[in-house]
Write a protein that holds these residues in place. Structure first.
Motif, PDB file in Angstrom:
ATOM      1  N   ALA A   1      -9.764  12.378   0.716  1.00  0.00           N
ATOM      2  CA  ALA A   1      -9.134  11.056   1.170  1.00  0.00           C
ATOM      3  C   ALA A   1      -8.076  10.718   0.430  1.00  0.00           C
TER       4      ALA A   1
ATOM      5  N   PRO B   1      -6.771  -1.788   7.294  1.00  0.00           N
ATOM      6  CA  PRO B   1      -7.516  -1.333   5.809  1.00  0.00           C
ATOM      7  C   PRO B   1      -7.797  -2.710   5.610  1.00  0.00           C
TER       8      PRO B   1
ATOM      9  N   ASN C   1      -1.462   6.661   1.823  1.00  0.00           N
ATOM     10  CA  ASN C   1      -2.739   6.422   2.146  1.00  0.00           C
ATOM     11  C   ASN C   1      -3.133   6.026   3.655  1.00  0.00           C
ATOM     12  N   PRO C   2      -3.811   6.827   4.240  1.00  0.00           N
ATOM     13  CA  PRO C   2      -4.014   6.423   5.753  1.00  0.00           C
ATOM     14  C   PRO C   2      -5.014   5.347   6.059  1.00  0.00           C
TER      15      PRO C   2
ATOM     16  N   ALA D   1      -8.896   8.646  10.859  1.00  0.00           N
ATOM     17  CA  ALA D   1     -10.441   8.084  10.669  1.00  0.00           C
ATOM     18  C   ALA D   1     -10.528   7.010  11.798  1.00  0.00           C
TER      19      ALA D   1
ATOM     20  N   GLY E   1      -6.920   7.919  -0.577  1.00  0.00           N
ATOM     21  CA  GLY E   1      -7.078   6.634  -0.830  1.00  0.00           C
ATOM     22  C   GLY E   1      -7.799   7.021  -2.428  1.00  0.00           C
TER      23      GLY E   1
ATOM     24  N   THR F   1      -5.406  14.721  10.783  1.00  0.00           N
ATOM     25  CA  THR F   1      -6.782  14.042  10.892  1.00  0.00           C
ATOM     26  C   THR F   1      -6.563  12.446  11.191  1.00  0.00           C
TER      27      THR F   1
ATOM     28  N   ARG G   1       0.763  -1.185   0.008  1.00  0.00           N
ATOM     29  CA  ARG G   1      -0.007   0.004   0.120  1.00  0.00           C
ATOM     30  C   ARG G   1       0.761   1.323   0.007  1.00  0.00           C
TER      31      ARG G   1
ATOM     32  N   ARG H   1     -16.143   8.579   1.280  1.00  0.00           N
ATOM     33  CA  ARG H   1     -16.250   7.352   0.635  1.00  0.00           C
ATOM     34  C   ARG H   1     -17.925   6.655   0.841  1.00  0.00           C
TER      35      ARG H   1
HETATM   36  P1  AMP Z   1      -8.992   0.992   3.364  1.00  0.00           P
HETATM   37  O1  AMP Z   1      -9.020   0.965   4.754  1.00  0.00           O
HETATM   38  O2  AMP Z   1      -8.351   0.380   2.733  1.00  0.00           O
HETATM   39  O3  AMP Z   1     -10.786   0.521   2.947  1.00  0.00           O
HETATM   40  O4  AMP Z   1      -9.140   2.591   3.052  1.00  0.00           O
HETATM   41  C1  AMP Z   1      -9.332   3.619   3.934  1.00  0.00           C
HETATM   42  C2  AMP Z   1      -9.804   4.846   3.379  1.00  0.00           C
HETATM   43  O5  AMP Z   1     -10.076   5.639   4.373  1.00  0.00           O
HETATM   44  C3  AMP Z   1      -9.281   5.255   2.361  1.00  0.00           C
HETATM   45  O6  AMP Z   1      -9.724   5.777   1.350  1.00  0.00           O
HETATM   46  C4  AMP Z   1      -8.301   6.285   3.153  1.00  0.00           C
HETATM   47  O7  AMP Z   1      -7.885   7.295   2.260  1.00  0.00           O
HETATM   48  C5  AMP Z   1      -9.452   6.865   4.148  1.00  0.00           C
HETATM   49  N1  AMP Z   1      -8.851   7.629   5.096  1.00  0.00           N
HETATM   50  C6  AMP Z   1      -8.350   7.126   6.136  1.00  0.00           C
HETATM   51  N2  AMP Z   1      -8.007   7.960   7.167  1.00  0.00           N
HETATM   52  C7  AMP Z   1      -8.238   9.136   6.709  1.00  0.00           C
HETATM   53  C8  AMP Z   1      -8.233  10.602   7.159  1.00  0.00           C
HETATM   54  N3  AMP Z   1      -7.510  10.831   8.124  1.00  0.00           N
HETATM   55  N4  AMP Z   1      -8.682  11.500   6.177  1.00  0.00           N
HETATM   56  C9  AMP Z   1      -9.391  11.085   4.940  1.00  0.00           C
HETATM   57  N5  AMP Z   1      -9.350  10.060   4.789  1.00  0.00           N
HETATM   58  C10 AMP Z   1      -9.143   8.910   5.411  1.00  0.00           C
END
Ligand code: AMP
Ligand code: MG
Length: 344
Positions: free
Chosen positions: A225, A138, A58-59, A115, A227, A113, A54, A191
């Motif tokens: 985001a 993830p 990508n957080p 999530a 991602g 930030t 990854r 998302r």
């Molecule tokens: P996944 O866990 O692979 O399904 O992806 C997690 C999603 O959450 C990805 O699209 C990340 O970019 C998004 N995400 C995680 N942390 C943050 C954050 N602090 N701000 C914005 N988006 C986040």
């Protein structure tokens, strides 16, 4: 590395011990399988990025199993968050908060930030509780591939790369959580996922949807985001979405299939129960009936992986309605198709 498969609920303590020692465990959640590590240990988190391949900016989403775990991770808990937590946690809603300094930059991708999600799946909750740790998790797939909704698909991608996989059967939602940014005055969906726009609107009254969700990141749109800017959910086959009235789209797909087969390609079609009998291809799968989008969401990633199992070169899919969970279905499909859309 030998990956241990755990299929007994009683053995979760050994999985929790792996996490406490800084290792990786794949666990079922109500959305898709997650690849878990101690969110507060940068070297454990770094292993997630390595196992999945990854991109490091990508957080990751941090998973908790009670509200006391939230306070130390965030700067503050806004009123909007309290309302959403009351309605939707535990469940498939991820909230983006201002991060506290204890959250490693490896988790936030360097953003200010974090999530956070409180999953409802009993195995994931038990794993968090037994380890006593917030878990960065993830989806448990190789980066870029469709997310796994069964342990078998996790094994395909990650066997030999992680310490353990817990087999908890197939996932209830089949698409990932909704990511909602609540750090600005108006909440923004980054998302679409299991908790739909319609459900959020009933509770919040007003909210926005990030435009990049549907257009991709063309032009000068900046990803909110991180991602959003990467290839996602893509099988080996090239995917094309044919948008329009389902019966006419089915006819158009039949034409396209013939053209491609004449060029020697193996072609798959993702149809619905209503259109399946009209379609001719090397492999025709139905996601379910159009009147039950939940089933279509639930099978989507597995169907994409089945096309790879059957070595398809190209996959054509019908478009699905974008209300309720359909928004998440079309977001994932558009990404898996790299926004290759044929409108009729
Ligand atoms: P996944 O866990 O692979 O399904 O992806 C997690 C999603 O959450 C990805 O699209 C990340 O970019 C998004 N995400 C995680 N942390 C943050 C954050 N602090 N701000 C914005 N988006 C986040
Ligand atoms: Mg993912």
């Amino acid at each position: 590395m030998k990956t241990v498969l755990i299929s007994d609920f009683d053995d979760l303590k050994s999985a929790a011990d792996i996490l406490k020692a800084g290792g990786l465990v794949a666990s079922p959640t109500e959305t898709v399988y997650g690849l878990c590590a101690n969110a507060l240990d940068p070297s454990a988190v770094a292993k997630i990025f390595k196992a999945k391949g990854r991109p490091s900016d990508n957080p990751l989403i941090v998973h908790i199993a009670n509200l006391d775990m939230l306070t130390p991770l965030v700067e503050n808990i806004p009123q909007t968050a309290k309302l959403l937590i009351e309605h939707f946690w535990p469940g498939p809603l991820t909230l983006v908060f201002k991060a506290s300094p204890i959250v490693p930059k490896e988790v936030t991708g360097g953003l200010d930030t974090v999530a956070v999600r409180f999953p409802s799946h009993p195995i994931m909750r038990q794993l968090i509780t037994l380890s006593g740790l917030p878990l960065a998790a993830p989806s448990a797939n190789t980066s870029g591939k469709p997310s796994p909704t069964t342990a078998k698909r996790v094994i395909e991608d990650l066997n030999g790369k992680i310490e353990s996989i817990i087999d908890g059967g197939s996932c209830e939602f089949g698409v990932e959580s909704t990511v909602l940014d609540i750090t600005s005055s108006l909440p923004v969906i980054l998302r679409p996922g299991g908790i739909t726009y319609e459900m959020l609107k009933k509770v919040l009254g007003r909210l926005e949807i990030d435009p990049a969700i549907y257009q991709g990141l063309s032009g000068d749109l900046l990803p909110k985001a991180p991602g959003m800017k990467y290839t996602h959910y893509a099988p080996n086959a090239s995917v094309f979405i044919v948008k329009g009235d389902p019966k006419r789209a089915a006819m158009k797909i039949n034409e396209l299939v013939k053209e491609q087969q004449n060029l020697g390609r193996r072609v798959g079609v993702l149809a619905t129960d209503e259109t399946k009998h009209l379609m001719h291809a090397d492999l025709v799968l139905s996601g379910g009936t159009l009147s039950n989008l939940n089933t279509i969401a639930n099978r989507l990633f597995e169907d994409l992986r089945r096309f790879d199992d059957a070595h398809m070169d190209i996959v054509y899919t019908l478009a699905f309605p974008t209300n309720e969970i359909g928004a998440a279905i079309m977001n994932r499909l558009e990404k898996s198709a790299s926004y290759n859309i044929i409108s009729i």
